[in-house]
Design an enzyme around this catalytic site. Structure first.
Site, mmCIF file in Angstrom:
data_model
loop_
_atom_site.group_PDB
_atom_site.id
_atom_site.type_symbol
_atom_site.label_atom_id
_atom_site.label_comp_id
_atom_site.label_asym_id
_atom_site.label_seq_id
_atom_site.Cartn_x
_atom_site.Cartn_y
_atom_site.Cartn_z
ATOM 1 N N PRO A 92 0.819 -1.206 0.000
ATOM 2 C CA PRO A 92 0.000 0.000 0.000
ATOM 3 C C PRO A 92 0.856 1.262 0.000
ATOM 4 O O PRO A 92 1.995 1.243 0.471
ATOM 5 C CB PRO A 92 -0.814 -0.110 1.296
ATOM 6 C CG PRO A 92 -0.168 -1.147 2.121
ATOM 7 C CD PRO A 92 0.762 -1.950 1.266
ATOM 8 N N GLY A 96 6.272 5.423 5.069
ATOM 9 C CA GLY A 96 7.050 4.662 6.055
ATOM 10 C C GLY A 96 7.418 3.265 5.594
ATOM 11 O O GLY A 96 8.286 2.628 6.171
ATOM 12 N N LEU A 97 6.749 2.772 4.549
ATOM 13 C CA LEU A 97 7.001 1.394 4.104
ATOM 14 C C LEU A 97 7.918 1.335 2.885
ATOM 15 O O LEU A 97 8.005 0.310 2.211
ATOM 16 C CB LEU A 97 5.678 0.692 3.779
ATOM 17 C CG LEU A 97 4.672 0.611 4.924
ATOM 18 C CD1 LEU A 97 3.470 -0.216 4.515
ATOM 19 C CD2 LEU A 97 5.323 0.021 6.170
ATOM 20 N N GLY A 98 8.551 2.456 2.578
ATOM 21 C CA GLY A 98 9.455 2.462 1.430
ATOM 22 C C GLY A 98 8.714 2.388 0.102
ATOM 23 O O GLY A 98 9.247 1.889 -0.885
ATOM 24 N N SER A 100 7.928 4.720 -1.953
ATOM 25 C CA SER A 100 8.520 5.510 -3.047
ATOM 26 C C SER A 100 9.715 4.751 -3.640
ATOM 27 O O SER A 100 9.838 4.638 -4.861
ATOM 28 C CB SER A 100 8.926 6.906 -2.563
ATOM 29 O OG SER A 100 9.856 6.820 -1.510
ATOM 30 N N ALA A 101 10.558 4.190 -2.784
ATOM 31 C CA ALA A 101 11.720 3.444 -3.292
ATOM 32 C C ALA A 101 11.272 2.196 -4.047
ATOM 33 O O ALA A 101 11.814 1.872 -5.110
ATOM 34 C CB ALA A 101 12.638 3.054 -2.128
ATOM 35 N N ALA A 102 10.254 1.514 -3.505
ATOM 36 C CA ALA A 102 9.758 0.302 -4.183
ATOM 37 C C ALA A 102 9.222 0.663 -5.562
ATOM 38 O O ALA A 102 9.440 -0.059 -6.542
ATOM 39 C CB ALA A 102 8.673 -0.367 -3.345
ATOM 40 N N ASP A 143 16.388 2.566 1.920
ATOM 41 C CA ASP A 143 15.103 2.165 1.329
ATOM 42 C C ASP A 143 15.292 1.549 -0.053
ATOM 43 O O ASP A 143 14.739 0.489 -0.353
ATOM 44 C CB ASP A 143 14.157 3.380 1.210
ATOM 45 C CG ASP A 143 13.573 3.782 2.553
ATOM 46 O OD1 ASP A 143 14.111 3.358 3.587
ATOM 47 O OD2 ASP A 143 12.586 4.548 2.553
#
Ligand code: MEV
Length: 313
Positions: A92, A96-98, A100-102, A143
């Site tokens: 989602p 905080g879950l990265g 953007s990098a993912a 990240d």
């Protein structure tokens, strides 16, 4: 059509401190951002189909366009190229879950495939690092590294500009975690800049906190390697306190952290840039995980139930 994926992540120890050379511990989670890219259309067109926190896509739109410009430049692609990009996957768009990098890793891989470019993971990581600057200003690189390679990793930024120290770690068994989203979109760049400014202004307060953060990362690594989950949880709690002290927590994050601990989580802390975004709770076993999940859901917050240390990557 070109396709690519990037892993989501949780930082277990060391967010913000890693930007300044303190080692951190990060684990990819069992959710990815997936991208599809097709040449053609008019300019860069993005269709974002991820499940996101309210306002996430709008808030990140300009940063996302800048990140793609940076990506094209690093890949040596004409910036006037026309590409239709679709972004989806199970990760989602919560801060905080990265995410953007993912998405940068997924898009870079998909562009490379669509244009018939052979690109190593090392290069993908470097492209995503450049792209990440649009979202985080001065990112540590943790990240994009987690998003590219997946797994559980020890990460230390090379402050002299050379290659970062990245060590792959292994856990005896994957551990259930709960991620609770405050629903607030956070601006990582502003959070990272805020910490850097306060640290510079007040070294008497900040230097000892940074030292404690370093000790915590080492202790956290040892506890994880020994599979001493009670200890890992205690150290995560300790890490949250340090993050509060450097001013990156929020009342919603503190509330979710307290709630998870009261429900029996071994430990809980904010994860990522803070100021909104997500908290991670260590909840070994399906029963505890379910209990913490229900309590957070009951209060109307979005929850992600997943695991760290999964080795399928
Ligand atoms: C964001 O997930 C982690 C931060 O430490 C920024 C970074 O390391 O680039 C806040």
């Amino acid at each position: 059509m070109g396709k690519g994926s990037g892993y989501g992540k949780v930082i277990l120890f060391g967010e913000h401190f890693v930007v300044h050379g303190v080692p951190g511990l990060v684990s990819a989670i069992d959710s990815t951002t997936d991208a599809e890219v097709q040449k053609g259309g008019k300019g860069i067109q993005i269709k974002d189909e991820r499940k996101t926190a309210k306002g996430y896509s709008e808030e990140k739109r300009l940063q996302q366009l800048e990140s793609i410009e940076r990506m094209l430049k690093t890949m040596g692609i004409d910036p006037k190229i026309s590409l239709s990009i679709r972004i989806g996957g199970t990760l989602p768009g919560f801060s905080g879950l990265g995410a953007s990098a993912a998405s940068s890793v997924a898009i870079a891989r998909a562009i490379a495939q669509e244009l018939g470019m052979q690109i190593s993971d090392e290069k993908i990581n470097q492209i995503a690092y450049e792209a990440e600057k649009a979202y985080a200003g001065n990112p540590s690189g943790i990240d994009n590294t987690a998003a590219t390679y997946g797994g559980l990793m020890w990460f230390k930024k090379n402050m002299a500009g050379g290659p970062d120290k990245v060590e792959r770690l292994h856990m005896r068994r994957p551990i259930e975690i709960i991620i609770g989203s405050t629903g607030k979109v956070a601006n990582t760049k502003a959070m990272v800049e805020g910490v850097a400014e306060r640290k510079k202004k007040n070294p008497e307060k900040y230097d000892p906190i940074f030292k404690q953060a370093e000790n915590l990362s080492h202790a956290g690594r040892k506890a994880l390697e020994n599979y001493d989950l009670k200890k890992v949880g205690e150290l995560m709690n300790e890490n949250h306190r340090l993050l509060q002290e450097i001013g990156v927590s929020s009342k919603e994050l503190d509330m979710l952290v307290d709630l998870a601990r009261k429900q029996g989580a071994f430990g809980a802390k904010l994860t990522g840039g803070g100021g909104g975004g997500c908290m991670v709770a260590l909840t070994p076993g399906k029963d505890l995980q379910g209990k913490v999940l229900s309590a957070i859901k009951y209060l109307g917050f979005e929850v992600l139930s997943t695991k760290i240390g999964v080795e399928k990557y």
